[in-house]
Design a protein around this motif. Structure first.
Motif, PDB file in Angstrom:
ATOM      1  N   LEU A   6      16.764 -28.163  16.926  1.00 30.57           N
ATOM      2  CA  LEU A   6      17.304 -28.629  18.203  1.00 30.57           C
ATOM      3  C   LEU A   6      18.828 -28.577  18.239  1.00 30.57           C
ATOM      4  O   LEU A   6      19.431 -28.046  19.175  1.00 30.57           O
ATOM      5  N   HIS A   7      19.459 -29.097  17.213  1.00 27.68           N
ATOM      6  CA  HIS A   7      20.921 -29.203  17.246  1.00 27.68           C
ATOM      7  C   HIS A   7      21.604 -27.866  16.992  1.00 27.68           C
ATOM      8  O   HIS A   7      22.624 -27.569  17.624  1.00 27.68           O
ATOM      9  N   VAL A   8      21.038 -27.039  16.131  1.00 27.18           N
ATOM     10  CA  VAL A   8      21.641 -25.727  15.894  1.00 27.18           C
ATOM     11  C   VAL A   8      21.454 -24.834  17.117  1.00 27.18           C
ATOM     12  O   VAL A   8      22.315 -23.992  17.419  1.00 27.18           O
ATOM     13  N   CYS A   9      20.358 -25.019  17.853  1.00 28.87           N
ATOM     14  CA  CYS A   9      20.172 -24.259  19.088  1.00 28.87           C
ATOM     15  C   CYS A   9      21.161 -24.718  20.161  1.00 28.87           C
ATOM     16  O   CYS A   9      21.673 -23.901  20.939  1.00 28.87           O
ATOM     17  N   ARG A  10      21.436 -26.011  20.200  1.00 28.85           N
ATOM     18  CA  ARG A  10      22.408 -26.505  21.176  1.00 28.85           C
ATOM     19  C   ARG A  10      23.810 -25.957  20.885  1.00 28.85           C
ATOM     20  O   ARG A  10      24.607 -25.748  21.808  1.00 28.85           O
ATOM     21  N   GLU A  11      24.097 -25.718  19.615  1.00 32.13           N
ATOM     22  CA  GLU A  11      25.379 -25.110  19.260  1.00 32.13           C
ATOM     23  C   GLU A  11      25.459 -23.655  19.691  1.00 32.13           C
ATOM     24  O   GLU A  11      26.552 -23.122  19.874  1.00 32.13           O
ATOM     25  N   ALA A  12      24.295 -23.010  19.847  1.00 35.24           N
ATOM     26  CA  ALA A  12      24.253 -21.569  20.095  1.00 35.24           C
ATOM     27  C   ALA A  12      24.354 -21.203  21.568  1.00 35.24           C
ATOM     28  O   ALA A  12      24.448 -20.019  21.905  1.00 35.24           O
ATOM     29  N   PRO A  60      15.549 -18.931  13.097  1.00 32.13           N
ATOM     30  CA  PRO A  60      14.893 -18.031  14.049  1.00 32.13           C
ATOM     31  C   PRO A  60      14.916 -18.557  15.486  1.00 32.13           C
ATOM     32  O   PRO A  60      15.068 -17.773  16.433  1.00 32.13           O
ATOM     33  N   LEU A  61      14.785 -19.861  15.664  1.00 33.51           N
ATOM     34  CA  LEU A  61      14.890 -20.432  17.006  1.00 33.51           C
ATOM     35  C   LEU A  61      16.301 -20.242  17.563  1.00 33.51           C
ATOM     36  O   LEU A  61      16.474 -19.876  18.728  1.00 33.51           O
ATOM     37  N   ARG A  62      17.305 -20.480  16.726  1.00 40.55           N
ATOM     38  CA  ARG A  62      18.684 -20.271  17.167  1.00 40.55           C
ATOM     39  C   ARG A  62      18.904 -18.818  17.589  1.00 40.55           C
ATOM     40  O   ARG A  62      19.528 -18.536  18.627  1.00 40.55           O
ATOM     41  N   ASP A  63      18.375 -17.881  16.796  1.00 39.74           N
ATOM     42  CA  ASP A  63      18.549 -16.468  17.117  1.00 39.74           C
ATOM     43  C   ASP A  63      17.859 -16.102  18.424  1.00 39.74           C
ATOM     44  O   ASP A  63      18.372 -15.297  19.213  1.00 39.74           O
ATOM     45  N   LEU A  64      16.699 -16.700  18.669  1.00 42.13           N
ATOM     46  CA  LEU A  64      15.993 -16.436  19.921  1.00 42.13           C
ATOM     47  C   LEU A  64      16.806 -16.944  21.107  1.00 42.13           C
ATOM     48  O   LEU A  64      16.919 -16.263  22.134  1.00 42.13           O
ATOM     49  N   VAL A  65      17.367 -18.134  20.975  1.00 38.11           N
ATOM     50  CA  VAL A  65      18.183 -18.691  22.054  1.00 38.11           C
ATOM     51  C   VAL A  65      19.390 -17.798  22.320  1.00 38.11           C
ATOM     52  O   VAL A  65      19.790 -17.586  23.482  1.00 38.11           O
ATOM     53  N   ARG A  66      19.968 -17.252  21.262  1.00 32.09           N
ATOM     54  CA  ARG A  66      21.140 -16.389  21.428  1.00 32.09           C
ATOM     55  C   ARG A  66      20.812 -15.092  22.172  1.00 32.09           C
ATOM     56  O   ARG A  66      21.616 -14.604  22.967  1.00 32.09           O
ATOM     57  N   ARG A  67      19.631 -14.540  21.909  1.00 29.50           N
ATOM     58  CA  ARG A  67      19.328 -13.225  22.479  1.00 29.50           C
ATOM     59  C   ARG A  67      18.548 -13.284  23.788  1.00 29.50           C
ATOM     60  O   ARG A  67      18.504 -12.280  24.515  1.00 29.50           O
ATOM     61  N   GLU A  68      17.933 -14.419  24.101  1.00 32.45           N
ATOM     62  CA  GLU A  68      17.099 -14.529  25.299  1.00 32.45           C
ATOM     63  C   GLU A  68      17.820 -15.362  26.359  1.00 32.45           C
ATOM     64  O   GLU A  68      18.021 -16.559  26.190  1.00 32.45           O
ATOM     65  N   ALA A  69      18.177 -14.728  27.459  1.00 31.23           N
ATOM     66  CA  ALA A  69      18.862 -15.444  28.528  1.00 31.23           C
ATOM     67  C   ALA A  69      17.881 -16.343  29.275  1.00 31.23           C
ATOM     68  O   ALA A  69      16.783 -15.931  29.642  1.00 31.23           O
ATOM     69  N   ALA A  70      18.264 -17.589  29.469  1.00 31.77           N
ATOM     70  CA  ALA A  70      17.467 -18.546  30.231  1.00 31.77           C
ATOM     71  C   ALA A  70      18.395 -19.614  30.778  1.00 31.77           C
ATOM     72  O   ALA A  70      19.519 -19.793  30.294  1.00 31.77           O
ATOM     73  N   ASP A  71      17.914 -20.318  31.780  1.00 31.09           N
ATOM     74  CA  ASP A  71      18.700 -21.407  32.349  1.00 31.09           C
ATOM     75  C   ASP A  71      18.514 -22.710  31.582  1.00 31.09           C
ATOM     76  O   ASP A  71      19.353 -23.611  31.662  1.00 31.09           O
ATOM     77  N   ALA A  72      17.412 -22.801  30.845  1.00 28.99           N
ATOM     78  CA  ALA A  72      17.159 -23.944  29.966  1.00 28.99           C
ATOM     79  C   ALA A  72      16.109 -23.531  28.954  1.00 28.99           C
ATOM     80  O   ALA A  72      15.288 -22.647  29.211  1.00 28.99           O
ATOM     81  N   TYR A  73      16.149 -24.199  27.806  1.00 31.55           N
ATOM     82  CA  TYR A  73      15.203 -23.912  26.723  1.00 31.55           C
ATOM     83  C   TYR A  73      14.505 -25.211  26.337  1.00 31.55           C
ATOM     84  O   TYR A  73      15.124 -26.273  26.306  1.00 31.55           O
TER      85      TYR A  73
END
Length: 222
Positions: free
Chosen positions: A88-94, A65-78
């Protein structure tokens, strides 16, 4: 914390992976002093998350779910605002944007303030996974000790005697273990940093503040 009023504003999204809004509001208050013109810091709870991240199962549950949020929510940093750094690592891949975990940033900040540091954990069962992370970072030899409050995440955020318990554990880390700095091992502890540092007389690191401070530095020069 801060309203977007310019196309040049940079957005830092701070995600509390549990669904406890009290923790999220505490993060918002703790991060308010870091507000800067042109940089928006937004705190949000993960709706799909459990009420508290207190087990390895909880950590695994929120990773995708964190990875999916990172994919759909534009930001300059998370910033992932949980001391287990879930996903952490799967989000960095996304994303090609910076993704920071508060545990990693909190420890790195403590290493810049003292030779040896201690960690206040929520509960004893969280300590083994924290130690695994320190071994992976290669900094386990600078850990003075980690001691637990034996509370829940919710209690750290809103319990009536949380600060008193943190002071007692912090004194043990300082006096018995030799810690020169203390890292608070849960985002829910954020509101207690100043009071704890005043009582202990040594640096107390709020890892969420540490991570957002790093994120601000990254996006400010990007």
């Amino acid at each position: 914390m801060q309203k977007t009023d310019s196309a040049r504003d940079r957005r830092i999204l701070v995600v509390n992976p549990n669904s406890n809004d009290v923790v999220t509001r505490g993060l918002d208050r703790a991060l308010a002093p870091l507000a800067r013109p042109g940089i928006v810091v937004e705190c949000r709870a993960l709706a799909e998350g459990p009420f508290g991240i207190q087990s390895q199962a909880d950590v695994e549950q929120v990773a995708l779910p964190l990875r999916d949020l990172v994919r759909r929510e534009a930001a300059d940093a998370y910033v992932i605002a949980c001391y287990s750094d879930p996903g952490l690592h799967v989000c960095r891949e996304a994303t090609d944007r910076p993704v920071l975990g508060i545990a990693e940033c909190g420890v790195l900040t403590a290493l810049a303030r003292a030779d040896r540091f201690g960690v206040i954990a929520v509960a004893s069962r969280s300590i083994p996974r924290h130690l695994r992370a320190l071994r992976q970072m290669g900094v386990i030899d600078r850990l003075a000790g980690e001691r637990a409050l034996e509370m829940t995440v919710a209690e750290t955020a809103s319990g009536t005697d949380t600060l008193a318990r943190m002071i007692a554990v912090g004194r043990d880390l300082r006096d018995r273990d030799g810690a020169g700095a203390v890292v608070m091992g849960c985002a829910g502890m954020a509101v207690h940093r100043r009071g704890l540092e005043q009582e202990l007389g040594i640096p107390v690191i709020d890892p969420s503040q540490a991570a957002v401070a790093m994120a601000i530095g990254i996006v400010a020069v990007a």
